[in-house]
Write a protein that holds these residues in place. Sequence first.
Motif, PDB file in Angstrom:
ATOM      1  N   UNK A 181      16.594  30.312 -46.193  1.00 42.04           N
ATOM      2  CA  UNK A 181      15.892  29.054 -45.948  1.00 42.04           C
ATOM      3  C   UNK A 181      16.398  28.418 -44.664  1.00 42.04           C
ATOM      4  N   UNK A 182      15.466  27.924 -43.873  1.00 46.04           N
ATOM      5  CA  UNK A 182      15.851  27.212 -42.664  1.00 46.04           C
ATOM      6  C   UNK A 182      15.527  25.737 -42.856  1.00 46.04           C
ATOM      7  N   UNK A 183      16.521  24.887 -42.661  1.00 43.73           N
ATOM      8  CA  UNK A 183      16.299  23.446 -42.797  1.00 43.73           C
ATOM      9  C   UNK A 183      16.418  22.805 -41.420  1.00 43.73           C
ATOM     10  N   UNK A 184      15.325  22.175 -40.972  1.00 40.89           N
ATOM     11  CA  UNK A 184      15.321  21.511 -39.666  1.00 40.89           C
ATOM     12  C   UNK A 184      14.935  20.044 -39.808  1.00 40.89           C
ATOM     13  N   UNK A 185      15.468  19.247 -38.930  1.00 39.33           N
ATOM     14  CA  UNK A 185      15.158  17.823 -38.906  1.00 39.33           C
ATOM     15  C   UNK A 185      13.758  17.577 -38.321  1.00 39.33           C
ATOM     16  N   UNK A 186      13.181  16.451 -38.668  1.00 39.22           N
ATOM     17  CA  UNK A 186      11.845  16.067 -38.186  1.00 39.22           C
ATOM     18  C   UNK A 186      11.763  16.086 -36.654  1.00 39.22           C
ATOM     19  N   UNK A 212      11.500  20.958 -43.836  1.00 35.36           N
ATOM     20  CA  UNK A 212      11.650  19.894 -42.855  1.00 35.36           C
ATOM     21  C   UNK A 212      12.389  18.757 -43.557  1.00 35.36           C
ATOM     22  N   UNK A 213      13.529  18.405 -43.003  1.00 33.52           N
ATOM     23  CA  UNK A 213      14.361  17.368 -43.606  1.00 33.52           C
ATOM     24  C   UNK A 213      13.925  15.989 -43.107  1.00 33.52           C
ATOM     25  N   UNK A 214      13.212  15.280 -43.974  1.00 30.05           N
ATOM     26  CA  UNK A 214      12.786  13.919 -43.640  1.00 30.05           C
ATOM     27  C   UNK A 214      13.459  12.930 -44.583  1.00 30.05           C
ATOM     28  N   UNK A 215      14.670  13.301 -45.016  1.00 29.16           N
ATOM     29  CA  UNK A 215      15.422  12.418 -45.916  1.00 29.16           C
ATOM     30  C   UNK A 215      16.405  11.623 -45.070  1.00 29.16           C
ATOM     31  N   UNK A 216      15.836  10.745 -44.286  1.00 28.70           N
ATOM     32  CA  UNK A 216      16.615  10.025 -43.294  1.00 28.70           C
ATOM     33  C   UNK A 216      17.321   8.856 -43.976  1.00 28.70           C
ATOM     34  N   UNK A 217      18.629   8.985 -44.155  1.00 27.78           N
ATOM     35  CA  UNK A 217      19.307   7.970 -44.946  1.00 27.78           C
ATOM     36  C   UNK A 217      20.333   7.156 -44.196  1.00 27.78           C
TER      37      UNK A 217
END
Lengths: 542, 126
Positions: A317-322, A192-197
């Motif tokens: 790998x699956x990368x999804x946004x929050x 889960x991509x929580x690297x909100x920049x």
Amino acid sequence: MEFFRSHVLVCSGVNCSFRGSRSVRAALVEEIRAQGLDKEVRVIETGCFGLCEAGPVMVIYPEAVHYCRVVPDDVKEIVEEHLRKGRIVDRLLYKGEAQVKGVQTWRQIDFYSRQKRVVLRNCGLIDPDSIDEYIAREGYEALGRALRMQPMEVIQAVKDSGLRGRGGAGFPTGLKWDFTARAAGDQKYLICNADEGEPGTFKDRLILEGDPHSVIEGMAIAAYAIGASKGFIYFRGEYKLSIDRLTHALEQARAYGLLGKNIFDSGFSFDIEIKVGAGAYVCGEETALINSMEGKRGEPRFKPPYPASVGLWGKPTCVNNVETLANIPSIIRQGADWFRSIGTAKCPGTKVFTLTGNINNAGLIEVPMGITLREVVYDIGGGIPHGRAFKMAQTGGTSGGCLPEALLDVPMDIDSLATAGSALGSGALMIMDDSHCIIDVVKCFLQFFRHESCGQCTPCREGTQRLYELVDKISRMEATEKDVELIRRLARTMEDASLCALGQTAPFPVLTTMRFFPEEYEAHIVHGMCPAGVCAAASQIA
Amino acid sequence: MKMKSLDELKKLREKAQETIRLREQEEGTKIVVGMGTCGIAAGAREVMLALVDELQKKNLKDVVVTQTGCAGLCEKEPLVDVIRPGEPKITYGYMTAEKARSMVTSHIVNGQVIGEYVIAREDSGD
């Protein structure tokens, strides 16, 4: 079970916290006890209501009365008048610019009534630290149901819903899951991509603070669908409250057996680990994020291979946004048709935006895809403060574009905004009034890119620096037409040759403003003046 | 406690919904207790606590208890309004904790207004 006749919900989102909501809450608990109401009135810390501009926000049920800008000194009056005597404290009610009388309940405030809340359905309503309150709102029902389906059926349901990634690129989520599910390999990962920049974006932070279980549940469903037994949440390091809330939520979910081995007696096992980043913008790019998680430099990888086949530790790998993941439980529970009934045909569902800048109701909103920019700015946002004129809206953050007043009626969805020359991106929406100079604003964005370029590839490393210098030259009234041509050529090179989206989109703000505000460029370059009176040389004339 | 099935989740959900119902309901019966200085002096707080307690005991879910300021008729305090959707507002006067409890049984549960306690009846106008 204890029963309380009244619930006081105090926002503990990061924006209200900055404005002192913690001390308001402490004073409230103290005062309620002092007045002997602690057996009747319950105080709850909740996630962001959205109207951050009016924070600290407090809502009192059962009346649903909404108080704005509450400070500790107001607490005695609220307890004495409202909680004890039932008299609403008028001076703390929400008031729009043109309104004389305050609006009593949050349901009557335009800012709320015009929104459509799917992802934020629990934000500001439940105690994010209580898994029971999440469960009361149908929480984990979707996970239970998904585990009775075949993984491919879950993927099909998400495909049918038409959900597209909410992190910026808008890739169809079901398809991404499908690729990962079909990839060869016994070990797969979900991130889960929580690297909100993105500057001006804070939606993922507030989702995680306000309703952490919705993300955990979404992750568990995604993991089941793609065949992953292990998930990670990659956090921005500064998001302390989000990390605390999520850590607590993970413990609760494990205690209930909703994470861990053999969930719902289905044979499916899954758990989540938290990874904390160090604050690099580029690590929001999925392959840079994966490198960072592996302990390498946070630099993007060459694609292909995509993470779906070769991702974390070389595994699919699956990368999804929050926000994407927070949509999943509702889709499984209410079905693809329901989801498609919201938003547009190509972009179903809602979008969470962070509304910032020169706008009356700055904060966090969720609206159906396809709503016009005008509705967001004037109906929900309450217009531009201090009677100033709208100048531009930057959509999609620094890597998005800047739209002029003439495009206020553009529908806010992934495709329409792209056609208009901007981007939906991660949902940053920054409104600027006529006191701003376009050149100055663009320079500020480029300063950001110049700083955040990871330096791995030349077009981005050199390009962001040179682009900044060229725009700086314009702001100093020293540029000529040749420099404009140079900007265009440089932009094309960066778009074509940069390795990742950072370099590819960095010229965006320059190109869109050159297109929509040519007169401002001309004023600086040909006439040597800054119409807004912001740039250095112009201030001397003024 | 580890959850093993959707049924167990459902049981927990039904229990948990009690705690947040207050925040979700927009429709339903409203009981309004006059809580001006006059009301409080006449015992409105005891009336309200009795109401809350009785509703809780009877597990009445779609009823909220709220308060209001002085309605002007201080003589007849404690005043209690009962507003049921689609029915005229009933105002009871000279309430006590006991009267409040019997009002819940009779009016809220069985729909029988206790005429003896009523001091006003008012159509909502819509």
